[in-house]
Design a protein around this motif. Structure first.
Motif, mmCIF file in Angstrom:
data_model
loop_
_atom_site.group_PDB
_atom_site.id
_atom_site.type_symbol
_atom_site.label_atom_id
_atom_site.label_comp_id
_atom_site.label_asym_id
_atom_site.label_seq_id
_atom_site.Cartn_x
_atom_site.Cartn_y
_atom_site.Cartn_z
ATOM 1 N N ARG A 67 -66.416 -10.987 -21.311
ATOM 2 C CA ARG A 67 -65.582 -9.844 -21.701
ATOM 3 C C ARG A 67 -65.126 -9.096 -20.450
ATOM 4 N NH1 ARG A 67 -69.108 -6.751 -26.373
ATOM 5 N NH2 ARG A 67 -69.256 -8.462 -27.899
ATOM 6 N N ASP A 68 -63.838 -9.215 -20.138
ATOM 7 C CA ASP A 68 -63.244 -8.462 -19.025
ATOM 8 C C ASP A 68 -64.050 -8.611 -17.736
ATOM 9 O OD1 ASP A 68 -61.321 -7.525 -20.812
ATOM 10 O OD2 ASP A 68 -62.564 -5.808 -21.381
ATOM 11 N N GLY A 69 -64.386 -9.849 -17.404
ATOM 12 C CA GLY A 69 -65.100 -10.104 -16.159
ATOM 13 C C GLY A 69 -66.585 -9.836 -16.219
ATOM 14 N N THR A 70 -67.117 -9.485 -17.371
ATOM 15 C CA THR A 70 -68.560 -9.287 -17.541
ATOM 16 C C THR A 70 -69.108 -10.365 -18.472
ATOM 17 O OG1 THR A 70 -68.194 -7.751 -19.381
ATOM 18 C CG2 THR A 70 -68.424 -6.808 -17.161
ATOM 19 N N TYR A 71 -70.431 -10.545 -18.416
ATOM 20 C CA TYR A 71 -71.052 -11.659 -19.120
ATOM 21 C C TYR A 71 -72.230 -11.168 -19.954
ATOM 22 C CZ TYR A 71 -68.448 -14.070 -15.471
ATOM 23 O OH TYR A 71 -67.458 -14.490 -14.636
ATOM 24 N N GLY A 72 -72.353 -11.789 -21.142
ATOM 25 C CA GLY A 72 -73.461 -11.476 -22.037
ATOM 26 C C GLY A 72 -73.921 -12.734 -22.751
ATOM 27 N N PHE A 73 -75.102 -12.668 -23.369
ATOM 28 C CA PHE A 73 -75.634 -13.824 -24.083
ATOM 29 C C PHE A 73 -74.961 -13.952 -25.441
ATOM 30 C CE2 PHE A 73 -78.891 -15.956 -26.731
ATOM 31 C CZ PHE A 73 -78.976 -17.131 -26.015
ATOM 32 N N LYS A 74 -74.700 -15.210 -25.851
ATOM 33 C CA LYS A 74 -74.005 -15.479 -27.110
ATOM 34 C C LYS A 74 -74.913 -16.317 -28.014
ATOM 35 C CE LYS A 74 -69.695 -17.472 -28.893
ATOM 36 N NZ LYS A 74 -68.474 -18.225 -28.515
ATOM 37 N N PRO A 75 -75.672 -15.687 -28.912
ATOM 38 C CA PRO A 75 -76.551 -16.440 -29.804
ATOM 39 C C PRO A 75 -75.765 -17.041 -30.973
ATOM 40 C CG PRO A 75 -76.764 -14.116 -30.255
ATOM 41 C CD PRO A 75 -75.799 -14.231 -29.111
ATOM 42 N N LYS A 76 -76.438 -17.900 -31.730
ATOM 43 C CA LYS A 76 -75.799 -18.490 -32.910
ATOM 44 C C LYS A 76 -75.555 -17.429 -33.973
ATOM 45 C CE LYS A 76 -76.248 -22.326 -36.172
ATOM 46 N NZ LYS A 76 -77.078 -23.487 -36.594
ATOM 47 N N TYR A 77 -76.534 -16.553 -34.179
ATOM 48 C CA TYR A 77 -76.401 -15.427 -35.109
ATOM 49 C C TYR A 77 -76.660 -14.133 -34.339
ATOM 50 C CZ TYR A 77 -77.154 -19.221 -38.461
ATOM 51 O OH TYR A 77 -77.074 -20.396 -39.160
ATOM 52 N N ASN A 78 -75.634 -13.326 -34.216
ATOM 53 C CA ASN A 78 -75.771 -12.062 -33.493
ATOM 54 C C ASN A 78 -76.273 -10.989 -34.461
ATOM 55 O OD1 ASN A 78 -75.689 -10.146 -31.528
ATOM 56 N ND2 ASN A 78 -73.480 -10.148 -31.257
ATOM 57 N N LEU A 79 -77.566 -10.753 -34.451
ATOM 58 C CA LEU A 79 -78.214 -9.835 -35.396
ATOM 59 C C LEU A 79 -78.700 -8.594 -34.650
ATOM 60 C CD1 LEU A 79 -80.342 -12.587 -37.161
ATOM 61 C CD2 LEU A 79 -78.154 -11.676 -37.940
ATOM 62 N N LYS A 80 -78.366 -7.432 -35.204
ATOM 63 C CA LYS A 80 -78.745 -6.185 -34.540
ATOM 64 C C LYS A 80 -80.116 -5.686 -34.963
ATOM 65 C CE LYS A 80 -74.013 -4.561 -33.848
ATOM 66 N NZ LYS A 80 -73.049 -3.462 -34.098
ATOM 67 N N ASP A 81 -80.438 -5.858 -36.261
ATOM 68 C CA ASP A 81 -81.705 -5.325 -36.761
ATOM 69 C C ASP A 81 -82.170 -6.167 -37.945
ATOM 70 O OD1 ASP A 81 -79.886 -4.597 -38.687
ATOM 71 O OD2 ASP A 81 -79.850 -2.480 -38.109
#
Length: 287
Positions: A128-142
């Motif tokens: 995202r806009d030159g930044t990086y994050g982990f991409k899981p199969k299911y993005n679950l917050k809680d």
């Protein structure tokens, strides 16, 4: 002893002492020829061996550099996964990632490779806009997001969700799963992997024993699973998709043909069938 012989002996000794003796030394060329000659080194063979050693060293260095590059990539992906599981879901720049993973000694070429190819094309990294994050199969917050996911799978007949995927996408997953309690059900597959199912309490009712006997009396052992699924589709019923490991059908070996085939030979001179005679049993008697 005879005095005459004694005098001759004395005269001989005097002449020998008066005559100088000169030792003859070998010539310089002869002495040089006796010295060991150093073997001449073939320039072509030495240069060839040098080139081969250089090429071998180059291939080893290239393999080592490639291994180091992918080792750095694996370290970055594992780090991003761990921080996501711990609840640190905010994105980072490449310099921040290299600083936190202690990979500040990589070259500019390797850094460019990470920025333009490796991290961009990795299925577990989101950009995202030159930044990086982990991409899981299911993005679950809680835990509520997990419960909604399991309920959705249950309603659509998609089966359960692997515990590994839940742990990958839900921060502090162990705490959330424990809080849900009996709202979810664990099932262990034959390969020891655990699957989570939604425990729909509305479906918990008592079934009459008569219906249970009728259900169990229907034989389905001789019916193929594909035929059962096809029948359910015709009746408008969606079947639950299998989430377990797929069985690999063994390859059937061809059976060896019993007995050897008889070799067939071509017959020649068929037009002389009535003229030629057979001499296998000896010379025939004259007619």
């Amino acid at each position: 002893m005879d005095p005459a012989l004694l005098r001759e002996r004395e005269l001989f000794q005097k002449r020998a002492l008066s005559t100088p003796a000169v030792e003859k030394r070998p010539a310089a060329s002869e002495s040089g020829s006796h010295k060991k000659k150093k073997p001449k080194v073939d320039k072509e063979s030495s240069s060839g061996s040098k080139n081969s050693s250089e090429s071998a060293n180059g291939s080893i260095n290239s393999k080592a550099s490639a291994g180091y590059k992918f080792g750095c990539l694996a370290k970055i992906v594992n780090y991003m996964k761990t921080r996501h599981q711990n609840g640190d879901t905010h994105f980072l720049t490449l310099d921040e990632i290299l600083d936190e993973t202690k990979l500040l000694d990589i070259s500019l070429k390797q850094k460019q490779w990470l920025m333009t190819e490796a991290l961009v094309n990795n299925p577990k990294i989101e950009v995202r806009d030159g930044t990086y994050g982990f991409k899981p199969k299911y993005n679950l917050k809680d835990k509520k997001a997990l419960l909604r996911l399991l309920d959705k799978h249950d309603q659509l007949g998609l089966g359960g969700v692997l515990l590994d995927d839940v742990e990958e996408g839900l921060p502090n997953s162990a705490k959330a799963i424990k809080a849900l309690g009996d709202q979810i059900v664990f099932v262990t597959r034959p390969d020891k992997k655990k699957i989570l199912f939604y425990n729909d309490k509305h479906c918990q009712f008592v079934v009459d024993e008569e219906f249970q006997k009728l259900w169990r009396s229907v034989p389905v052992d001789s019916i193929d699973e594909e035929k059962i699924e096809e029948y359910l589709k015709k009746q408008g019923i969606s079947s639950m998709q299998e989430t377990g490991p797929k069985k690999v059908m063994p390859v059937q070996k061809r059976k060896k043909q019993s007995g050897q085939r008889k070799r067939q030979f071509k017959t020649h001179n068929n037009h002389l069938a009535g003229v030629l005679e057979d001499y296998t049993d000896g010379v025939p008697a004259k007619k």
